[in-house]
Scaffold this motif. Structure first.
Motif, mmCIF file in Angstrom:
data_model
loop_
_atom_site.group_PDB
_atom_site.id
_atom_site.type_symbol
_atom_site.label_atom_id
_atom_site.label_comp_id
_atom_site.label_asym_id
_atom_site.label_seq_id
_atom_site.Cartn_x
_atom_site.Cartn_y
_atom_site.Cartn_z
ATOM 1 N N ALA A 52 -11.959 29.480 10.150
ATOM 2 C CA ALA A 52 -10.542 29.749 10.441
ATOM 3 C C ALA A 52 -10.380 31.146 11.048
ATOM 4 C CB ALA A 52 -9.707 29.618 9.173
ATOM 5 N N LEU A 53 -11.095 32.123 10.526
ATOM 6 C CA LEU A 53 -11.020 33.478 11.082
ATOM 7 C C LEU A 53 -11.641 33.535 12.472
ATOM 8 C CD1 LEU A 53 -11.703 35.709 7.961
ATOM 9 C CD2 LEU A 53 -9.598 35.538 9.283
ATOM 10 N N GLN A 54 -12.713 32.789 12.699
ATOM 11 C CA GLN A 54 -13.293 32.725 14.038
ATOM 12 C C GLN A 54 -12.282 32.136 15.021
ATOM 13 O OE1 GLN A 54 -16.757 30.375 12.926
ATOM 14 N NE2 GLN A 54 -18.127 32.056 13.507
ATOM 15 N N HIS A 55 -11.572 31.113 14.594
ATOM 16 C CA HIS A 55 -10.558 30.488 15.442
ATOM 17 C C HIS A 55 -9.438 31.476 15.759
ATOM 18 C CE1 HIS A 55 -8.123 27.306 17.156
ATOM 19 N NE2 HIS A 55 -7.129 27.633 16.353
ATOM 20 N N ARG A 56 -8.983 32.223 14.760
ATOM 21 C CA ARG A 56 -7.934 33.225 14.983
ATOM 22 C C ARG A 56 -8.405 34.297 15.964
ATOM 23 N NH1 ARG A 56 -5.632 35.118 9.285
ATOM 24 N NH2 ARG A 56 -4.726 36.701 10.616
#
Length: 159
Positions: A52-56
């Motif tokens: 999720a943080l990579q996506h953000r």
């Protein structure tokens, strides 16, 4: 092949391209969940939180694509407790904006946005008992539009 549910600290930091101290800061802020591994001080980190943080991060690197997607009723650019767009509808503090426009005054909707309460705002006197300094301010802004007057008053109230 499915991705593992957990990563080590080193794997998580490498995947996010951050230092271990930044990883620990993310955990302390609740952005990444972790859990102890046995009786050691070693912890493991949720892979879904890392993804999720990579996506953000990918979204921040290309904000025009995020905005383009958001304008198509997709993922919001910013999360907000004040407003929501969902299923083609717009909401203020969980209340349908179209229904509010049909049944409430501007002052009531502003009160909802500012306080989170949908009740009648306190009555405002049209001729308040003002101190001499506020009477001077009131006189000095009397020629301004309501919007311009509010800009002046907000700076005065803030100080």
């Amino acid at each position: 092949m499915t991705a593992p549910a957990y990563m080590t600290a080193q794997e998580a930091a490498a995947a996010l391209e951050i230092s271990l101290s930044t990883l620990y800061a993310y955990v302390s802020r609740g952005l990444i969940r972790s859990e102890a591994m046995g009786k050691t001080r070693t912890r493991r980190y949720r892979s879904e939180d890392i993804r999720a943080l990579q996506h953000r991060k990918e979204q921040r690197q290309n904000p025009s694509k995020v905005a383009e997607h958001a304008l198509r009723w997709g993922e919001p650019v910013l999360e907000s407790a004040i407003s929501l767009i969902a299923d083609g509808q717009f909401y203020y503090r969980g209340q349908n904006a179209s229904a509010l426009a049909a049944t409430r005054t501007v002052e009531e909707v502003a009160w909802l946005i500012w306080t989170g309460n949908l009740c009648h705002p306190p009555a405002v006197s049209t001729d308040p008992d003002l101190s001499p300094s506020w009477q001077t301010v009131r006189h000095s802004i009397s020629h301004l539009s309501p919007f311009e007057a509010m800009q002046v008053l907000l700076t005065q109230v803030a100080s």
